[in-house]
Design an enzyme around this catalytic site. Structure first.
Site, PDB file in Angstrom:
ATOM      1  N   ASN A   9       0.863  -1.179   0.000  1.00 16.32           N
ATOM      2  CA  ASN A   9       0.000   0.000   0.000  1.00 16.32           C
ATOM      3  C   ASN A   9       0.899   1.229   0.000  1.00 16.32           C
ATOM      4  OD1 ASN A   9      -1.916   1.981   0.403  1.00 16.32           O
ATOM      5  ND2 ASN A   9      -2.339   1.446   2.524  1.00 16.32           N
ATOM      6  N   TRP A  10       0.989   1.877  -1.148  1.00 19.78           N
ATOM      7  CA  TRP A  10       1.919   2.994  -1.298  1.00 19.78           C
ATOM      8  C   TRP A  10       1.376   4.295  -0.707  1.00 19.78           C
ATOM      9  CZ3 TRP A  10       3.907   2.262  -7.043  1.00 19.78           C
ATOM     10  CH2 TRP A  10       4.558   1.024  -7.128  1.00 19.78           C
ATOM     11  N   LYS A  11       0.121   4.312  -0.335  1.00 18.45           N
ATOM     12  CA  LYS A  11      -0.498   5.486   0.286  1.00 18.45           C
ATOM     13  C   LYS A  11      -0.275   6.735  -0.593  1.00 18.45           C
ATOM     14  CE  LYS A  11      -0.126   3.257   4.757  1.00 18.45           C
ATOM     15  NZ  LYS A  11       0.099   3.393   6.207  1.00 18.45           N
ATOM     16  N   HIS A  96      -9.282   1.133   5.629  1.00 19.17           N
ATOM     17  CA  HIS A  96      -7.983   1.350   6.261  1.00 19.17           C
ATOM     18  C   HIS A  96      -8.138   2.327   7.426  1.00 19.17           C
ATOM     19  CE1 HIS A  96      -3.779   2.511   6.816  1.00 19.17           C
ATOM     20  NE2 HIS A  96      -3.458   1.408   6.153  1.00 19.17           N
ATOM     21  N   GLU A  98      -6.495   4.765   8.381  1.00 20.14           N
ATOM     22  CA  GLU A  98      -6.317   6.175   8.041  1.00 20.14           C
ATOM     23  C   GLU A  98      -7.581   6.748   7.416  1.00 20.14           C
ATOM     24  OE1 GLU A  98      -1.597   5.295   7.434  1.00 20.14           O
ATOM     25  OE2 GLU A  98      -2.881   5.528   5.669  1.00 20.14           O
ATOM     26  N   GLU A 166      -4.730  -4.708  11.107  1.00 17.15           N
ATOM     27  CA  GLU A 166      -3.710  -3.684  11.263  1.00 17.15           C
ATOM     28  C   GLU A 166      -3.924  -2.945  12.577  1.00 17.15           C
ATOM     29  OE1 GLU A 166      -2.157  -2.221   7.086  1.00 17.15           O
ATOM     30  OE2 GLU A 166      -4.045  -1.279   7.594  1.00 17.15           O
ATOM     31  N   GLY A 172       3.000   2.625  10.762  1.00 12.73           N
ATOM     32  CA  GLY A 172       3.900   3.747  10.535  1.00 12.73           C
ATOM     33  C   GLY A 172       4.642   4.221  11.766  1.00 12.73           C
ATOM     34  N   SER A 212       3.864  -2.009  10.314  1.00 15.03           N
ATOM     35  CA  SER A 212       5.325  -1.984  10.403  1.00 15.03           C
ATOM     36  C   SER A 212       5.951  -3.349  10.145  1.00 15.03           C
ATOM     37  CB  SER A 212       5.774  -1.430  11.766  1.00 15.03           C
ATOM     38  OG  SER A 212       5.348  -0.091  11.922  1.00 15.03           O
ATOM     39  N   GLY A 233       3.066  -1.241   4.270  1.00 14.87           N
ATOM     40  CA  GLY A 233       3.080   0.192   4.048  1.00 14.87           C
ATOM     41  C   GLY A 233       4.442   0.685   3.631  1.00 14.87           C
TER      42      GLY A 233
END
Length: 250
Positions: A9-11, A96, A98, A166, A172, A212, A233
């Site tokens: 997941n490159w966000k 997600h 976020e 997650e 992160g 992570s 991530g």
């Protein structure tokens, strides 16, 4: 036997040119994605079409990071399932933390997106997880179970669903749940799927760990009986690290 699935997941990272360069580096070195592991990458929306051209024949799954729950309409800034399919996507990440934290997505909103994506023919990665405060309060299982139940409410067939656990406190931050902590939650998720959809569905459901994941801890995490790969991530933005994690999953 469940096949591990590892998705990067490159966000909100990489320009189109950078995304193409990264995807090319991964595709060139990773092969067809066989040997016991399904591989996917989820670049930003603006890069989907160009990245799709790079990975099209590689066996790497092209995933989107989100979608809307309506087919079309006056929803400025949103992207529909039909648009994602036209861009070459076969999968979408939904729920997600976020999206829940920064954009106010509730379980009900996530559920509408899940059903729309499945109805449109996409695979879904449904993300669930607790905050640090919720873990400290001892309500991890309640939170995660509720997210699974409400996220999959009204879904008849979960064969195209992957669940990604997650823990929010590990995304992160550099912190990672121990392999045993992760396994306990994964086992609870599988039991919830069993209660909702039956033994066969639970046995086949792939449950990723995210939070992570790095080359140094991937093998230990993936060795747990109910952990079936990872949603990656930061480490997915470095081709060497992502490939090392894929190899651990293989």
């Amino acid at each position: 036997m469940r096949k591990n699935v590892v998705v990067g997941n490159w966000k909100m990272n990489t320009t189109v040119a950078e995304a193409v360069e990264l995807a090319s580096a991964i595709a060139e070195r990773i092969g067809s994605g066989e040997a016991g592991c399904e591989i996917g990458i989820a670049p930003p929306f603006v890069s989907l079409t160009e990245v799709g051209k790079v990975v099209g024949q590689s066996g790497i799954m092209l995933a989107a990071q989100n979608c809307h729950f309506e087919s079309d309409g006056a929803f400025t800034g949103e992207v529909s399932v039909r648009m994602l399919e036209a861009a070459g996507c076969s999968c979408v990440i939904l729920g997600h933390s976020e999206r829940r934290q920064y954009f106010g997505e509730t379980n009900a909103i996530v559920n509408r997106k899940v059903r729309k994506a499945l109805d449109g023919g996409l695979k879904v990665i449904l993300c669930v997880g607790e905050t640090l405060e919720q873990r400290q309060q001892g309500v991890t299982e309640d939170i995660v179970t509720t997210q699974v139940r409400e996220g999959l409410d009204g879904v008849d067939d979960v064969s195209r669903v992957v669940i990604a656990y997650e823990p929010v406190w590990a995304i992160g931050t550099g912190k990672t749940a121990t392999s045993q902590q992760a396994q306990e939650v994964h086992a609870s998720i599988r039991e919830t799927v069993r209660e909702m959809f039956g033994e066969a569905a639970a046995a086949e459901m792939r449950i990723q760990y995210g939070g992570s994941v790095k080359p140094a801890n991937a093998a230990e995490l993936f060795a747990m009986p109910d952990i079936d790969g990872g949603l990656i991530g930061g480490a997915s933005l470095k081709a060497d690290d992502f490939i090392a994690i894929v190899e651990a999953a293989r």
